[in-house]
Design a protein around this motif. Structure first.
Motif, PDB file in Angstrom:
ATOM      1  N   UNK A 118       0.771  -1.164   0.101  1.00 47.39           N
ATOM      2  CA  UNK A 118      -0.015   0.131   0.038  1.00 47.39           C
ATOM      3  C   UNK A 118       0.835   1.317   0.074  1.00 47.39           C
ATOM      4  N   UNK A 119       1.807   1.187   0.747  1.00 49.38           N
ATOM      5  CA  UNK A 119       2.790   2.510   0.911  1.00 49.38           C
ATOM      6  C   UNK A 119       3.700   2.500  -0.480  1.00 49.38           C
ATOM      7  N   UNK A 120       3.815   1.457  -1.031  1.00 51.79           N
ATOM      8  CA  UNK A 120       4.627   1.495  -2.337  1.00 51.79           C
ATOM      9  C   UNK A 120       3.834   2.416  -3.351  1.00 51.79           C
ATOM     10  N   UNK A 121       2.582   1.708  -3.520  1.00 52.74           N
ATOM     11  CA  UNK A 121       1.429   2.280  -4.308  1.00 52.74           C
ATOM     12  C   UNK A 121       1.202   3.807  -3.920  1.00 52.74           C
ATOM     13  N   UNK A 122       1.095   4.190  -2.984  1.00 60.75           N
ATOM     14  CA  UNK A 122       0.881   5.648  -2.407  1.00 60.75           C
ATOM     15  C   UNK A 122       2.017   6.560  -3.188  1.00 60.75           C
ATOM     16  N   UNK A 123       3.290   5.726  -2.823  1.00 60.62           N
ATOM     17  CA  UNK A 123       4.562   6.469  -3.513  1.00 60.62           C
ATOM     18  C   UNK A 123       4.532   6.666  -4.919  1.00 60.62           C
ATOM     19  N   UNK A 124       4.175   5.532  -5.498  1.00 66.11           N
ATOM     20  CA  UNK A 124       3.898   5.746  -6.964  1.00 66.11           C
ATOM     21  C   UNK A 124       2.783   6.534  -7.515  1.00 66.11           C
ATOM     22  N   UNK A 125       1.920   6.651  -6.838  1.00 65.99           N
ATOM     23  CA  UNK A 125       0.853   7.588  -7.076  1.00 65.99           C
ATOM     24  C   UNK A 125       1.188   9.184  -7.098  1.00 65.99           C
ATOM     25  N   UNK A 126       2.147   9.446  -5.833  1.00 65.27           N
ATOM     26  CA  UNK A 126       2.484  10.745  -5.680  1.00 65.27           C
ATOM     27  C   UNK A 126       3.500  11.166  -6.625  1.00 65.27           C
ATOM     28  N   UNK A 127       4.328  10.116  -7.412  1.00 64.66           N
ATOM     29  CA  UNK A 127       5.179  10.465  -8.239  1.00 64.66           C
ATOM     30  C   UNK A 127       4.528  10.722  -9.632  1.00 64.66           C
ATOM     31  N   UNK A 128       3.551   9.882  -9.886  1.00 57.65           N
ATOM     32  CA  UNK A 128       2.869   9.867 -11.114  1.00 57.65           C
ATOM     33  C   UNK A 128       2.070  11.319 -11.161  1.00 57.65           C
ATOM     34  N   UNK A 129       1.337  11.906 -10.187  1.00 55.35           N
ATOM     35  CA  UNK A 129       0.718  13.154 -10.140  1.00 55.35           C
ATOM     36  C   UNK A 129       1.792  14.279 -10.171  1.00 55.35           C
ATOM     37  N   UNK A 130       2.948  14.070  -9.639  1.00 53.40           N
ATOM     38  CA  UNK A 130       4.125  15.151  -9.949  1.00 53.40           C
ATOM     39  C   UNK A 130       4.497  15.311 -11.131  1.00 53.40           C
TER      40      UNK A 130
END
Length: 235
Positions: A118-130
Motif C-alpha cells: 500500500x505504501x509503495x502504491x501511494x508513493x508511485x501515485x505521488x510520483x505520477x501526479x507530480x
C-alpha cells in the motif's frame, strides 16, 4: 489607429488545468503539516526506535518543514500568476520526487521496516501526479501561458511568506482550540463513553484535525489577503 493587418495575439482560454499544480501543492503542504504534527515527538529522543528508523523519520520531519516553507513561497507565486511559478514549481516537484525515491529505497533496504504494498502504491501515485503537474506546466502549454505576469515575478515574495507563516500559526491555534471544543461538545451531546479516556481521545483527534485544517486555511487566507491588497494598491 491600428492597421487592419495588425493582429492581436490570441491567448488560449484556460480550461482549468492551471489549477492542478497549485491544488496538488496545497495537498502536499497539508500532508506535510499532518506529518509534522504526527512526528514532532521525535525531537525529544529515540523513543525506543532503532537508529536507522529514528534518523529516517527525523529526516522526514525536516523535509516536511522545508516542504511547508517552500510551498508557501510557491503558493505566493501561483496566486500572483508569476511567470516564475512554472520553473520554480518544477524544481520543487523534481526535488520532491527524488526525496520520495530515496525514502522508498531506505524503507526497502532497512530491515527494521516492514514492506507494505500500500505504501509503495501511494508513493508511485505521488510520483505520477507530480510528473503530470510538471507536464502541465511545460513551456508553451496552456497552463504555462496563464502564469505570465512579469510584475508578479518581480514582486517581493518574502512578504507573502511571512504573512503565510503568521497565518499558519494563528490558523493552527484557532483550529486546534475550535476543534477540541467541537469534539468535546459532540462527545457530551452524543453521550460518548469516557471509559479509558475515549471521549478525551475523540476530542483530541478532532482538535488535531482542526489544527491541520486551520494551519492550511490560515496560510492560504493570509497569502490571498496580501495579494489582494497589492492588487488594490496597484489599481
Amino acid at each position: 489607429m491600428t492597421s487592419s493587418n495588425e493582429q492581436t495575439p490570441s491567448r488560449r482560454p484556460d480550461s482549468g488545468l492551471s489549477f492542478v499544480p497549485p491544488g496538488w501543492l496545497i495537498f502536499v503542504m497539508a500532508w506535510s503539516v499532518y506529518g509534522v504534527v504526527s512526528a514532532w515527538w521525535l525531537v525529544g529522543g529515540h523513543g525506543g526506535l532503532p537508529d536507522g528508523v529514528f534518523y529516517l523519520l527525523l529526516g522526514g520531519l525536516a523535509v516536511d518543514i522545508v516542504t511547508i516553507l517552500w510551498g508557501l513561497y510557491l503558493l505566493g507565486l501561483a496566486l500572483g500568476r508569476s511567470a516564475r511559478f512554472p520553473r520554480q514549481f518544477t524544481i520543487w516537484q523534481v526535488a520532491t520526487i527524488i526525496w520520495l525515491l530515496a525514502w522508498q529505497a531506505c524503507v526497502l533496504t532497512i530491515s527494521d521496516f516492514v514492506f507494505s504494498g500500500k505504501a509503495l502504491a501511494i508513493t508511485a501515485a505521488q510520483i505520477a501526479i507530480g510528473v503530470l503537474c510538471i507536464y502541465l506546466l511545460r513551456r508553451g502549454s496552456e497552463a504555462d501561458a496563464v502564469y505570465a505576469n512579469p510584475e508578479a515575478a518581480s514582486s517581493p515574495v518574502f512578504v507573502s511568506v511571512i504573512a503565510a507563516l503568521l497565518g499558519v500559526v494563528l490558523g493552527a491555534a484557532i483550529g486546534a482550540v475550535g476543534g477540541f471544543a467541537i469534539g468535546s461538545v459532540i462527545s457530551e451531546v452524543t453521550g460518548m463513553s469516557c471509559f479509558e479516556g475515549a471521549c478525551g481521545y475523540f476530542a483530541l483527534f478532532i482538535g488535531l484535525a482542526g489544527l491541520v485544517v486551520g494551519a492550511i486555511g490560515g496560510g492560504l487566507f493570509a497569502v490571498w489577503r496580501v495579494h489582494r491588497r497589492r492588487r488594490k494598491l496597484a489599481g
